[in-house]
Enzyme design. Structure first.
Site, PDB file in Angstrom:
ATOM      1  N   LYS A 119      41.350  44.599  33.136  1.00 20.26           N
ATOM      2  CA  LYS A 119      41.280  45.140  34.491  1.00 20.26           C
ATOM      3  C   LYS A 119      39.804  45.414  34.804  1.00 20.26           C
ATOM      4  O   LYS A 119      39.052  45.824  33.902  1.00 20.26           O
ATOM      5  CB  LYS A 119      42.100  46.433  34.525  1.00 20.26           C
ATOM      6  N   SER A 172      48.060  50.316  39.733  1.00 19.18           N
ATOM      7  CA  SER A 172      46.838  49.683  40.179  1.00 19.18           C
ATOM      8  C   SER A 172      46.389  48.516  39.288  1.00 19.18           C
ATOM      9  O   SER A 172      45.454  47.818  39.631  1.00 19.18           O
ATOM     10  CB  SER A 172      45.709  50.711  40.215  1.00 19.18           C
ATOM     11  N   SER A 213      50.113  53.255  36.648  1.00 21.94           N
ATOM     12  CA  SER A 213      49.388  52.029  37.030  1.00 21.94           C
ATOM     13  C   SER A 213      49.504  50.864  36.061  1.00 21.94           C
ATOM     14  O   SER A 213      49.138  49.745  36.408  1.00 21.94           O
ATOM     15  CB  SER A 213      47.907  52.343  37.242  1.00 21.94           C
TER      16      SER A 213
END
Lengths: 69, 480
Positions: free
Chosen positions: B83, B158, B182
């Site tokens: 990420k 996320s 997330s």
């Protein structure tokens, strides 16, 4: 702006101005509403909290080889 | 012999054996993943940047090492995504915001260093919700990540780019983060496995923060075993992250080779005692999610798992507690940019950050005090149980444009429908995993969440592995 939040809005405006932040009128209105709700919610914590309780924030001290903490 | 077209979908467990025995070359493996990224990233918008050249270079080096008998372990020569909040030395880390468009860290995150040392190939940085502060992955600056099962739906967030990349074979696993769900939410929405370890088990040094006391590094993969392999690589104390120092006593138990992923087979998970929260916490649930969840529990019960209702009354306070802590901690991090670059935030995020700057200090501290009480009470409620189980989300993947959603006649914001079942476990710091639980009526993946005791991450993975075996639920390829 809703009358009941007027005092809160003034405090918010002053607080954000002190940080160099100028919210728009709409933003100020929404912030007043949301902050009011948040403060209400936080009152529910009192039901399960005793005065002796410490916050769940902690730190550990470490001393490096060169003596720095 | 493995078919080349299948390579990007295989679990790390199979791939690593083939790499070890030189049946598969890391260069071919990396090239097959890059080819897939080139074909699919335009559709899914999962990656912000791809390290094509350096990945091939590292793969070439790995190939030579393995041929010379220097196999380092199951991640050697395997492409892994990150990420875009993980620092990679001399590489831009945006955190999904134009504010950091030129931010080039001078060092690797501790977990990135550990992956490199294990021989993993860093394939690229994945898309995320702006500053990881949201659960839809509809990012106004980098575009929305699309769900591999239906391009009109969100991937969740996320860590949505990571989930879409893993689900569609654009990497073998990814590191994400989890501050309220997330990692688990996008994993559930994209049909893969998402795991959040116990708070303090994995270092966050060099990971761009959202809210320090709620943030966790997460793992997204296509099998529970693969999660175990990644966890084994990145777990343990790190002097650079003070929160991991408490994990020391567990190092020998968990990391001593075998957590070696073999360890997760050592638990007797055929007679687990399972807690299920009451309806007040679970509802509202989309009807088909409710059916899939209870259907899975029935199968587990038939195999000998004992199902009990967990007696815990304060789920609402957990949610309020997280909200206040998140608002305050995130705002304190962003205050300087809010003053200098307010126009570079989305309207939604600017509002949340301004609100956070207004939380009185006594309210924040009160939330942290309540947190201690809630942790104590929840662990008391878990007494006699091995794990707690509930659905991961109240709904399957919503449409990209949706903001509100109707569940059994009750209107919920998409945000709440996605995170209300995951966020309590960030406040509690407990290990939690989302595993596929079947497909909704709209042919979208549904996730089931399991939670266990602090630092019993291995028991949790063992339970998840047994769940996979008993129910037959697991990763399925999306139609791409």
């Amino acid at each position: 702006m809703v009358c009941e939040y007027e005092n809160l809005a003034n405090i918010i405006k002053a607080r954000l101005a002190s940080l160099g932040i100028c919210p728009s009128k709409e933003e100020l209105s929404k912030l007043s509403h949301d902050l009011n709700n948040l403060l209400k919610v936080s009152k529910t914590f009192d039901e399960i909290l005793s005065y002796e309780e410490e916050p769940a924030v902690f730190f550990l001290l470490r001393v490096e080889d060169d003596g720095e903490v | 012999m493995m078919e080349k077209y299948e390579l990007p979908y295989l679990p790390i467990k199979e791939i690593s054996e083939a790499v070890k025995t030189c049946e598969i070359s890391p260069v071919d493996l990396t090239a097959s993943v890059i080819k897939r990224i080139k074909r699919l990233n335009g559709l899914l918008n999962a990656y912000i940047s791809v390290f094509e050249q350096s990945a091939i270079e590292v793969a070439t080096k790995a190939e030579k090492e393995i041929r010379a008998g220097g196999w380092l372990g199951p991640l050697h020569g395997v492409p892994i995504a990150l990420k875009d909040v993980f620092y990679v030395k001399n590489t831009i880390t945006t955190a999904g915001s134009p504010i950091l468009k030129d931010f080039i860290p001078k060092h690797d995150a501790s977990v990135v260093k550990m992956l490199r040392e294990a021989g993993a190939i860093l394939i690229g940085k994945t898309n995320l919700h702006e500053f990881a502060y949201g659960v839809t992955n509809v990012n106004p600056h980098f575009g929305a990540t699309k769900n591999p099962w239906n391009l009109d739906r969100i991937a969740g967030g996320s860590s949505g780019g990571s989930a879409a990349a893993v689900a569609s074979g654009m990497c073998f696993a990814s590191l994400g983060t989890d501050t309220g769900g997330s990692t688990r939410i996008p994993a559930a929405l994209c049909g893969i496995i998402g795991f959040k370890p116990t708070y303090g088990l994995v270092s966050k040094h060099g990971v761009f923060p959202l809210a320090w006391s709620l943030d966790h590094v997460g793992i997204l993969a296509r099998s529970v075993w693969d999660i175990g392999i990644l966890l084994e690589t990145i777990a343990g104390p790190d002097p650079a992250d003070i929160t991991t120092l408490i994990s020391k006593p567990f190092e020998a138990k968990l990391i001593s080779k075998p957590f070696e992923a073999k360890r997760i087979q050592n638990f007797n998970t055929r007679r687990l005692r399972v807690g299920v929260p009451n309806d007040k916490f679970l509802e509202p649930l989309q009807e088909d999610i409710n059916e899939l969840f209870w259907g899975s529990l029935k199968k587990l019960e038939d195999e000998g798992w004992q199902i009990h209702e967990i007696d815990f009354k304060h789920f609402e306070q957990l949610s309020a507690c997280r909200y206040i802590i998140l608002l305050t901690e995130a705002a304190s991090l962003h205050a300087r940019w809010l003053e200098t670059n307010p126009e570079l935030y989305s309207e939604e995020l600017r509002h949340k950050l301004m609100l956070g700057l207004l939380v009185p200090s006594d309210v924040y501290l009160k939330a942290q005090k309540v947190r201690k009480v809630l942790i104590r009470d929840f662990l008391r409620a878990m007494k006699g149980l091995d794990i707690v189980v509930c659905p991961t989300t109240s709904v399957a993947a919503p449409r990209i444009s949706e903001e509100k959603i109707l569940i059994n006649g009750k209107e919920l914001s998409v945000r709440l429908a996605l995170l209300r079942l995951t966020e309590p476990f960030n406040v509690l710091g407990l290990p939690a995993i989302s595993i596929p639980c079947g497909m909704s009526k709209d042919d979208l993946p549904v996730g089931l969440q399991m939670v266990s005791w602090p630092f019993y991450d291995d028991l949790l993975l063992a339970a998840a592995l047994t769940y996979e075996e008993i129910t037959g639920n697991g990763y399925r390829r999306p139609p791409l």
